[in-house]
Write a protein that holds these residues in place. Structure first.
Motif, PDB file in Angstrom:
ATOM      1  N   ASP A 143       0.829  -1.202   0.000  1.00 54.82           N
ATOM      2  CA  ASP A 143       0.000   0.000   0.000  1.00 54.82           C
ATOM      3  C   ASP A 143       0.868   1.260   0.000  1.00 54.82           C
ATOM      4  N   PHE A 144       1.915   1.245   0.813  1.00 57.21           N
ATOM      5  CA  PHE A 144       2.810   2.392   0.883  1.00 57.21           C
ATOM      6  C   PHE A 144       3.475   2.632  -0.471  1.00 57.21           C
ATOM      7  N   ALA A 145       3.953   1.559  -1.093  1.00 57.75           N
ATOM      8  CA  ALA A 145       4.593   1.683  -2.400  1.00 57.75           C
ATOM      9  C   ALA A 145       3.625   2.209  -3.443  1.00 57.75           C
ATOM     10  N   ALA A 146       2.418   1.676  -3.440  1.00 59.23           N
ATOM     11  CA  ALA A 146       1.434   2.075  -4.443  1.00 59.23           C
ATOM     12  C   ALA A 146       1.061   3.550  -4.322  1.00 59.23           C
ATOM     13  N   ARG A 147       1.101   4.064  -3.104  1.00 63.44           N
ATOM     14  CA  ARG A 147       0.722   5.463  -2.908  1.00 63.44           C
ATOM     15  C   ARG A 147       1.887   6.419  -3.184  1.00 63.44           C
ATOM     16  N   TYR A 148       3.102   6.059  -2.777  1.00 59.38           N
ATOM     17  CA  TYR A 148       4.190   7.032  -2.796  1.00 59.38           C
ATOM     18  C   TYR A 148       5.365   6.708  -3.709  1.00 59.38           C
ATOM     19  N   ALA A 149       5.647   5.448  -3.970  1.00 57.32           N
ATOM     20  CA  ALA A 149       6.875   5.089  -4.683  1.00 57.32           C
ATOM     21  C   ALA A 149       6.775   5.391  -6.168  1.00 57.32           C
ATOM     22  N   GLU A 150       7.899   5.827  -6.729  1.00 59.55           N
ATOM     23  CA  GLU A 150       8.034   5.941  -8.181  1.00 59.55           C
ATOM     24  C   GLU A 150       8.818   4.753  -8.730  1.00 59.55           C
ATOM     25  N   GLY A 151       9.640   4.164  -7.891  1.00 58.80           N
ATOM     26  CA  GLY A 151      10.360   2.948  -8.223  1.00 58.80           C
ATOM     27  C   GLY A 151      10.224   1.981  -7.065  1.00 58.80           C
ATOM     28  N   VAL A 152      10.035   0.707  -7.358  1.00 59.05           N
ATOM     29  CA  VAL A 152       9.896  -0.314  -6.324  1.00 59.05           C
ATOM     30  C   VAL A 152      10.981  -1.362  -6.536  1.00 59.05           C
ATOM     31  N   PHE A 153      11.695  -1.658  -5.460  1.00 60.70           N
ATOM     32  CA  PHE A 153      12.745  -2.666  -5.468  1.00 60.70           C
ATOM     33  C   PHE A 153      12.158  -3.950  -4.901  1.00 60.70           C
ATOM     34  N   LEU A 154      12.097  -5.001  -5.724  1.00 60.40           N
ATOM     35  CA  LEU A 154      11.555  -6.286  -5.314  1.00 60.40           C
ATOM     36  C   LEU A 154      12.672  -7.307  -5.161  1.00 60.40           C
ATOM     37  N   ALA A 155      12.581  -8.117  -4.123  1.00 60.17           N
ATOM     38  CA  ALA A 155      13.476  -9.264  -4.036  1.00 60.17           C
ATOM     39  C   ALA A 155      13.136 -10.227  -5.167  1.00 60.17           C
ATOM     40  N   GLY A 156      14.162 -10.945  -5.643  1.00 57.32           N
ATOM     41  CA  GLY A 156      13.934 -11.922  -6.698  1.00 57.32           C
ATOM     42  C   GLY A 156      13.327 -13.195  -6.141  1.00 57.32           C
ATOM     43  N   GLY A 157      13.495 -14.273  -6.876  1.00 50.73           N
ATOM     44  CA  GLY A 157      12.915 -15.544  -6.461  1.00 50.73           C
ATOM     45  C   GLY A 157      12.007 -16.096  -7.538  1.00 50.73           C
ATOM     46  N   GLU A 158      10.893 -16.652  -7.114  1.00 50.12           N
ATOM     47  CA  GLU A 158       9.986 -17.284  -8.071  1.00 50.12           C
ATOM     48  C   GLU A 158       9.333 -16.259  -8.981  1.00 50.12           C
ATOM     49  N   VAL A 159       9.302 -16.578 -10.259  1.00 47.51           N
ATOM     50  CA  VAL A 159       8.729 -15.672 -11.248  1.00 47.51           C
ATOM     51  C   VAL A 159       7.265 -15.379 -10.937  1.00 47.51           C
ATOM     52  N   SER A 160       6.499 -16.414 -10.575  1.00 47.99           N
ATOM     53  CA  SER A 160       5.074 -16.216 -10.315  1.00 47.99           C
ATOM     54  C   SER A 160       4.843 -15.279  -9.131  1.00 47.99           C
TER      55      SER A 160
END
Length: 456
Positions: free
Chosen positions: A235-252
């Motif tokens: 929710d925080f990312a969706a409201r404020y972030a312009e870039g989001v850093f995601l951990a890798g792992g499973e594609v799905s």
């Protein structure tokens, strides 16, 4: 696929790479992390290669269990030690012209007024190349203890972060109108008083009345990044972030998180395509697959199960070594530290449920960011194209095994293949970090970002 990849370089101000005790490798120069020339040399090279930004992670925390530092962390340099990366930003900026620089700062440690002032100053010094990676704190148990505080619950930290960021945005966007600075020596007008405004904020955690004393920078608000895929974090990312850093792992799992955050952004009235997603990944390449796999195996000799358990405890506060190695962690497992690194192994958002032993092996082999590409440049490029297509991500935040060896192979072998396929270009888009992500001409926050509402 014709999408141009956004490529960043992930670094701690620390001696090891992303898995195990890689500082022990004889060719690893990361042990020089407190030498300023170490960073300026790397920064120049990253810019020549056309990487979009250099990302500095940071935390006051360190691995602990039961309020005691884990000895393995100190002995083998696992998430310990760490210097303060904000002090290196000016040096990196001084030796580069286009490379973006992202510095992490926690909303639990710094007051918003201090961050707003410091980052506005640095965005001026970098000529608009600065980004703020907004975190509520990694290793939060030891960090809170260091500051003599009780551990703040996970979701409450995000409530505090929202209050914190609103003050920073009001100061950046609301204090100075873009044309307030006059510098009229003959007319004796430095700035137009009618265009410099005090802001007011009375939130549940932070309050402010006054103005930002730093004149507007090229971006006015530094580019805003965020990491964290718990429900509250998304929710925080969706409201404020312009870039989001995601951990890798499973594609799905990655694809589900990307889609979820984009949907939440749309619900908040933002363009969901304006948020750019970079996935943590490592790249191990060589002219032949056999050589690449040999490099991978050599690096894994420097990473132990105990190292993995120490790193996992840093992010989650959980002691995997004390658990049944053949049992799953369990979908109801909760932590007040980093919930994202629990959810990714317990079935959330389509993730595969893994046993405790499988989680340890995953962390031993891949570190916290989970995705490792191994092979020839052509093989990796094929995998990258399929990965981006399947996840709808926009690029990668690249973690090192060895410094500079990881980058030698990346720049000399893999990037030419990316360029040949049109996956990346050594030419920068625009001059600011926001333009590197969003396209030339987009120097300021988008009009649908909540920060834009604070403009006079």
């Amino acid at each position: 696929m014709t999408r141009r990849l956004t490529l960043g370089i992930f670094q701690f101000l620390a001696p090891s790479g992303m898995t195990g005790g890689s500082w022990r490798h004889p060719d690893n120069t990361a042990v020089d992390f407190l030498d300023i020339e170490h960073w300026t040399t790397l920064a120049r090279r990253f810019e020549r290669a056309g990487f979009d930004f250099l990302f500095f992670a940071d935390s006051y925390g360190y691995p602990e269990l039961e309020h005691q530092v884990i000895p393995d962390a100190v002995r083998d340099a696992i998430q310990f030690p760490q210097g303060d990366p904000i002090v290196i930003v000016s040096a990196v900026a001084a030796v580069t012209e286009r490379l973006g620089i992202v510095a992490t700062a926690s909303t639990m440690v710094e007051r918003p007024q201090a961050i707003a002032r410091r980052y506005a100053t640095l965005d001026n010094f970098t000529k608009g190349r600065l980004g703020w990676n907004i975190v509520t704190g990694a290793g939060q148990g030891s960090s809170a203890r260091l500051f003599g505080e009780e551990l703040t619950p996970h979701d409450t930290r995000y409530d505090m972060a929202e209050d914190h960021v609103q003050i920073a945005l009001k100061l950046w966007e609301g204090s100075w109108e873009p044309d307030a600075l006059r510098l009229d020596k003959e007319g004796r007008v430095y700035a137009d008083p009618a265009k410099v405004h005090e802001i007011s904020h009375a939130g549940p955690y932070f309050s402010a009345n006054g103005l930002l004393t730093v004149p507007p920078s090229p971006q006015q608000t530094p580019f805003l990044l965020q990491a964290g895929t718990s429900g509250r974090g998304k929710d925080f990312a969706a409201r404020y972030a312009e870039g989001v850093f995601l951990a890798g792992g499973e594609v799905s799992h990655i694809a589900a998180n990307v889609a979820d955050i984009r949907a939440r952004a749309a619900a908040f009235g933002r363009d969901p395509r304006a948020i750019k997603f970079v996935v943590g990944a490592s790249f191990i390449t060589a002219p032949t697959r056999e050589e690449a796999e040999a490099k991978r195996e050599e690096m894994l000799t420097l990473s132990t199960t105990e190292n993995a358990a120490t790193a996992y405890a840093y992010y989650t506060g959980l002691d995997l070594l004390a658990m049944d190695q053949d049992a799953p962690l369990g979908g109801g497992t909760r932590t007040e530290l980093g919930q994202s690194n629990v959810d990714r192994f317990t079935g959330e958002n389509g993730a595969t449920v893994k046993t405790v032993g499988e989680i340890l092996e995953d962390f031993r082999r891949n570190g916290v960011n989970g995705t490792t590409f191994v092979g020839t440049p052509a093989e990796i490029a094929d995998e990258v194209e399929a990965f981006i297509e399947a996840t709808d991500a926009d690029g990668f935040l690249i973690q090192p095994y060895l410094t500079p060896g990881t980058y030698d192979d990346l720049i000399e072998l893999l990037l030419p293949e990316f360029h040949r396929r049109g996956l990346h270009s050594p030419e920068y888009e625009g001059t600011t970090l926001r333009e590197h992500f969003q396209g030339e001409g987009r120097k300021r926050l988008a009009d649908d970002h909540p920060g834009a509402a604070f403009r006079p």
